[in-house]
Each structure stands twice: as C-alpha cells, then as structure tokens.
Design a protein around this motif. Sequence first.
Motif, PDB file in Angstrom:
ATOM      1  N   CYS A 102       1.955   3.030 -34.550  1.00  0.00           N
ATOM      2  CA  CYS A 102       3.100   3.290 -33.676  1.00  0.00           C
ATOM      3  C   CYS A 102       4.154   2.236 -33.952  1.00  0.00           C
ATOM      4  CB  CYS A 102       2.675   3.227 -32.204  1.00  0.00           C
ATOM      5  SG  CYS A 102       1.411   4.433 -31.737  1.00  0.00           S
ATOM      6  N   THR A 103       5.336   2.680 -34.380  1.00  0.00           N
ATOM      7  CA  THR A 103       6.444   1.768 -34.657  1.00  0.00           C
ATOM      8  C   THR A 103       7.744   2.504 -34.369  1.00  0.00           C
ATOM      9  OG1 THR A 103       7.301   0.180 -36.287  1.00  0.00           O
ATOM     10  CG2 THR A 103       6.617   2.337 -37.119  1.00  0.00           C
ATOM     11  N   ASP A 104       8.873   1.940 -34.806  1.00  0.00           N
ATOM     12  CA  ASP A 104      10.140   2.643 -34.609  1.00  0.00           C
ATOM     13  C   ASP A 104      10.804   2.894 -35.961  1.00  0.00           C
ATOM     14  OD1 ASP A 104      11.614   0.321 -35.346  1.00  0.00           O
ATOM     15  OD2 ASP A 104      11.658  -0.375 -33.272  1.00  0.00           O
ATOM     16  N   GLU A 105      11.890   3.630 -35.926  1.00  0.00           N
ATOM     17  CA  GLU A 105      12.499   4.085 -37.169  1.00  0.00           C
ATOM     18  C   GLU A 105      13.020   2.929 -38.012  1.00  0.00           C
ATOM     19  OE1 GLU A 105      15.718   7.479 -38.645  1.00  0.00           O
ATOM     20  OE2 GLU A 105      15.629   6.905 -36.529  1.00  0.00           O
ATOM     21  N   ARG A 106      13.617   1.932 -37.362  1.00  0.00           N
ATOM     22  CA  ARG A 106      14.156   0.808 -38.129  1.00  0.00           C
ATOM     23  C   ARG A 106      13.050   0.037 -38.836  1.00  0.00           C
ATOM     24  NH1 ARG A 106      14.940  -4.614 -37.777  1.00  0.00           N
ATOM     25  NH2 ARG A 106      13.989  -4.782 -35.710  1.00  0.00           N
ATOM     26  N   LEU A 107      11.993  -0.287 -38.098  1.00  0.00           N
ATOM     27  CA  LEU A 107      10.912  -1.066 -38.689  1.00  0.00           C
ATOM     28  C   LEU A 107      10.170  -0.270 -39.757  1.00  0.00           C
ATOM     29  CD1 LEU A 107       9.491  -2.772 -35.479  1.00  0.00           C
ATOM     30  CD2 LEU A 107      10.998  -3.778 -37.196  1.00  0.00           C
ATOM     31  N   GLY A 108      10.057   1.047 -39.535  1.00  0.00           N
ATOM     32  CA  GLY A 108       9.348   1.883 -40.493  1.00  0.00           C
ATOM     33  C   GLY A 108       9.983   1.892 -41.874  1.00  0.00           C
ATOM     34  N   VAL A 136       1.755   7.455 -39.678  1.00  0.00           N
ATOM     35  CA  VAL A 136       2.786   6.632 -39.041  1.00  0.00           C
ATOM     36  C   VAL A 136       3.596   7.484 -38.076  1.00  0.00           C
ATOM     37  CG1 VAL A 136       4.851   5.230 -39.406  1.00  0.00           C
ATOM     38  CG2 VAL A 136       2.943   5.085 -41.032  1.00  0.00           C
ATOM     39  N   TYR A 137       3.687   7.026 -36.841  1.00  0.00           N
ATOM     40  CA  TYR A 137       4.633   7.589 -35.876  1.00  0.00           C
ATOM     41  C   TYR A 137       5.739   6.556 -35.716  1.00  0.00           C
ATOM     42  CZ  TYR A 137       6.790   9.362 -31.651  1.00  0.00           C
ATOM     43  OH  TYR A 137       7.707   9.841 -30.742  1.00  0.00           O
ATOM     44  N   ASP A 138       6.947   6.890 -36.201  1.00  0.00           N
ATOM     45  CA  ASP A 138       8.031   5.909 -36.223  1.00  0.00           C
ATOM     46  C   ASP A 138       9.214   6.312 -35.351  1.00  0.00           C
ATOM     47  OD1 ASP A 138       9.132   7.964 -37.678  1.00  0.00           O
ATOM     48  OD2 ASP A 138       9.530   6.786 -39.482  1.00  0.00           O
ATOM     49  N   ARG A 139       8.942   7.019 -34.274  1.00  0.00           N
ATOM     50  CA  ARG A 139      10.033   7.464 -33.405  1.00  0.00           C
ATOM     51  C   ARG A 139       9.919   6.878 -31.990  1.00  0.00           C
ATOM     52  NH1 ARG A 139       8.602  11.586 -36.583  1.00  0.00           N
ATOM     53  NH2 ARG A 139       7.246  12.594 -35.060  1.00  0.00           N
ATOM     54  N   THR A 140       9.308   5.711 -31.898  1.00  0.00           N
ATOM     55  CA  THR A 140       9.224   5.035 -30.606  1.00  0.00           C
ATOM     56  C   THR A 140      10.623   4.703 -30.106  1.00  0.00           C
ATOM     57  OG1 THR A 140       7.145   4.022 -31.328  1.00  0.00           O
ATOM     58  CG2 THR A 140       8.181   3.129 -29.341  1.00  0.00           C
ATOM     59  N   ILE A 141      10.849   4.947 -28.815  1.00  0.00           N
ATOM     60  CA  ILE A 141      12.147   4.710 -28.177  1.00  0.00           C
ATOM     61  C   ILE A 141      11.988   3.586 -27.173  1.00  0.00           C
ATOM     62  CG2 ILE A 141      13.963   5.740 -26.756  1.00  0.00           C
ATOM     63  CD1 ILE A 141      13.058   8.477 -27.844  1.00  0.00           C
ATOM     64  N   ALA A 178       0.450  14.347 -29.725  1.00  0.00           N
ATOM     65  CA  ALA A 178       0.346  15.702 -30.272  1.00  0.00           C
ATOM     66  C   ALA A 178       0.280  15.665 -31.802  1.00  0.00           C
ATOM     67  CB  ALA A 178       1.518  16.553 -29.818  1.00  0.00           C
ATOM     68  N   ALA A 179       1.082  14.777 -32.402  1.00  0.00           N
ATOM     69  CA  ALA A 179       1.071  14.661 -33.861  1.00  0.00           C
ATOM     70  C   ALA A 179      -0.202  14.008 -34.372  1.00  0.00           C
ATOM     71  CB  ALA A 179       2.288  13.852 -34.306  1.00  0.00           C
ATOM     72  N   CYS A 184       6.750  -0.396 -28.764  1.00  0.00           N
ATOM     73  CA  CYS A 184       5.855   0.072 -29.826  1.00  0.00           C
ATOM     74  C   CYS A 184       4.404  -0.282 -29.508  1.00  0.00           C
ATOM     75  CB  CYS A 184       6.248  -0.530 -31.172  1.00  0.00           C
ATOM     76  SG  CYS A 184       7.859   0.000 -31.795  1.00  0.00           S
ATOM     77  N   MET A 185       4.178  -1.493 -29.035  1.00  0.00           N
ATOM     78  CA  MET A 185       2.812  -1.900 -28.710  1.00  0.00           C
ATOM     79  C   MET A 185       2.300  -1.180 -27.471  1.00  0.00           C
ATOM     80  SD  MET A 185       2.734  -5.944 -29.779  1.00  0.00           S
ATOM     81  CE  MET A 185       4.227  -6.439 -28.896  1.00  0.00           C
ATOM     82  N   ASP A 186       3.170  -0.977 -26.479  1.00  0.00           N
ATOM     83  CA  ASP A 186       2.752  -0.227 -25.298  1.00  0.00           C
ATOM     84  C   ASP A 186       2.438   1.221 -25.643  1.00  0.00           C
ATOM     85  OD1 ASP A 186       2.992  -2.474 -23.764  1.00  0.00           O
ATOM     86  OD2 ASP A 186       4.757  -1.830 -22.638  1.00  0.00           O
ATOM     87  N   LEU A 187       3.205   1.807 -26.564  1.00  0.00           N
ATOM     88  CA  LEU A 187       2.887   3.167 -27.006  1.00  0.00           C
ATOM     89  C   LEU A 187       1.519   3.197 -27.661  1.00  0.00           C
ATOM     90  CD1 LEU A 187       3.540   6.131 -27.488  1.00  0.00           C
ATOM     91  CD2 LEU A 187       4.757   5.454 -29.570  1.00  0.00           C
ATOM     92  N   ALA A 188       1.214   2.208 -28.481  1.00  0.00           N
ATOM     93  CA  ALA A 188      -0.103   2.158 -29.103  1.00  0.00           C
ATOM     94  C   ALA A 188      -1.205   2.105 -28.046  1.00  0.00           C
ATOM     95  CB  ALA A 188      -0.198   0.946 -30.032  1.00  0.00           C
TER      96      ALA A 188
END
Length: 408
Positions: free
Chosen positions: A37-43, A64-69, A82-83, A100-104
């Motif tokens: 779990c990360t975001d688009e910039r870091l990905g 990789v899920y890179d759409r964390t907001i 879901a993905a 990102c860490m909370d999403l994980a």
Amino acid sequence: MTAFGVSRSPRNIVFGKGQRGALGLSAKALGSRALICTDERLGGEPWFRAMVDDLTANGVGVQVYDRTIAELPLSCLDECTAAARPFGPDLVIGIGGGSCMDLAKVAALMLTHGGDIRSYYGEFKVPGPVLPLICVPTTSGTGSEVTPVAVLGDPERAMKVGVASPRLISHTAICDPELTYSCPPGLTAISGADALTHAIEAFTAMQRPATPQLPHQHVFIGKNLFSDRYALYAIELIARSLPRAVANGDDEAAREDLMLGALSAGLAFGTAGTAAAHAIQYPVGAMTHTPHGTGVALLMPYVMDFNRGACRDEFAAIAVAMGAKHSGQSADALAADAIDRVRRLFKEIGLPATLAELSVPADRLDWIAENAMSSQRLIKNNPVSLDVAGLRRIIDAAYHGSPMQDAA
C-alpha cells in the motif's frame, strides 16, 4: 510515578540509513505474496522500484496498490481490498506516510476477517490476528509504523474515526531516514509537529491506577514508565532537529534525529495515548480540511496552558528536554518556559498560531467543543477532566490567540 509500565511494539524495529534494503528478507520470513500500500507519487520513485525488485529477488510476489489518498477515505480501503483479494496476499506492506501505513493496517484486517469496517471502530474490536504487517515510513510524523491504531475518513461521520487494537501493530517496522530526504519543507514541518504533539500528550497523559486489568481495559493506558522514557527522548530529538530539517532538507543528521524522534513518539503514544489537542483537532480538521499535524500543533500550547496545574513537573521536564537550563529555576517557571518553547518552535517552522488563521467560523466554536467530546478515548486521557465548557475555554483561547489560566 510507581514503577509500572506497558510497552506494545512491533516484533522487529530496524532503524538506520540504507535499512530499506532489509525489506526483502524481512518479507520472505513472513510470506510469499505481498500487497504493498503506497501512493502514486511514491510508487514512481526509483528507490520504490528497487524495493519491489528486492522483494521479487527474495521470492516474494508483489501486488502494488498506489492510489492511497490522504486522510484515507473508506472508498480507498474498499478499492484496495477488492483488488487484492484475487491475488491472495499473505502479508501486507505499507510504504509511505501515515495514510499509506494505516491503509496497510486496515487492509490486513479486512483481508483476514472481512465484514464491515465500521464494526471495528473503537477499541479491542479486532477479533483475532491479522495478516502480518511491515511498515516503512517515508515521513517523520505519525509513528504509525509502531502504533496500534489506524485512522480513517468515514463520509457518514463528521470526523475521522479510529480502529484501535494491539493486533494492528506491525510485525516489522523499517525506518530509513534516507526515505525522508525528499520530503518538502511544509510536509516536514507538519509531520514533525505532529510527532512532537504525540510525545507531549503521551508524557502528560492521565496516569491510571496500575491494576493487572488495565492493559486489557484500554488500548491506550495513559502515562507509564516506558512511555515516559520514549516521550522525553522524542521531545529532545524533535526539538533540536525539526527547525533544521525544515530549513535544510539535506541535513542528514537532522533527518536522522527527526525520524528517530517520530519513531520514539509513536512508541510513547502507542501505549499512553494522546488527549485534548487530538480530540479538538478532529472536528477542526473536518471543518477546515487542514492537515492533522497543523491542527494538533496549533492547539498544543493552549492545551498545555489549560493542563499546566496538573502537569507542572512534566512541563518542567519538557522544558529541560527542549534545552532549558534546570538550575536556578522553579518548576513553575520551567513549566511556563515549556509552553513558550513549544509555541516558538511551531512559529519558527511556519505553522499558524490561531484557529482564526484556519478560517474557523466564530459561530462554530460550540460545535467544535461538542464534537470533540465524542472522541472519548482521547478525552478520558487528558490529565485534567474535560467537559464541553472546558473544551470551549481551550477553543476560545486558540481562536483568539489569548493565554488562559490553567484549570487545575
């Protein structure tokens, strides 16, 4: 304080420059299919791709899920899980800031236990172990890599909500200061201020009777022997490094101290908890859509002013940790100095000093106080008992930028 302490922390904490290179072997010991779990910039960062390559070189398949907001809306969690379900991960890795860490954390929860995330809001609602977690912070702020809580934005509620359980603590935290070098000055300031408020509120939290049942009754048990040590160390490190890291992001020593301070603050509040500044920030943040770290930092000096009578010795220790000379000064003088040092530090790094500067409407101050009361895990942790009237005193002072007499 009587000799009573509780420490809840990851099984492994790895800290130091270049230690992101430990990810592949760390993950290999836990599973063979990792959801990141990360975001688009870091990905898109080269070092991120190198970490993925390290995982695959160690036989770990990666999705990789890179759409964390930021602020982590529930839609983000739904999309991520879901993905991930068809992939069938057996461990989850969070790389990034707190969201990102909370999403994980909550993805590991939902992929293990399913159901409605709302059924897990609050304390001790997670029914069993979750998928193994590795957290890799890229900012020095939230401490989420070591804490038992994940915070989400629920559109059905006016404020952010938390899932708090020791089962959400990561198995391994990998803290590499090099990952923070590109963090811009504004984010460095906000995240570092967040970490300092974590440490201050943990160090001054309510001290509860040390019964054998206490760690099982509260996720955040209040002030204790271990959290105090982590908190004071964090205050010392952050106070000396935050202005330098904001002024010069290439100051490697400051970046190292700041990340170690944020980690220590996470270890402190992950057991002791936070209090009034965080409770008030939730409705302020919901109303103004301003960063969490900005709100808690703005509020911290006013909350300290309110709590001064109950925390003079703790505030004196904070002043010394921030550089005050102990000899020749009374505890009262040092306590006042601590509040002034916190206020001046936040001003130095460019943070606002009043709620009016956040465009909080003057006619919504009662609403803020009433909604802050709903965060009972924070309200009950304040060293001075809080009701709506007490919260309103803090909020009024923070709105106008005026000092107050302490409440105890």
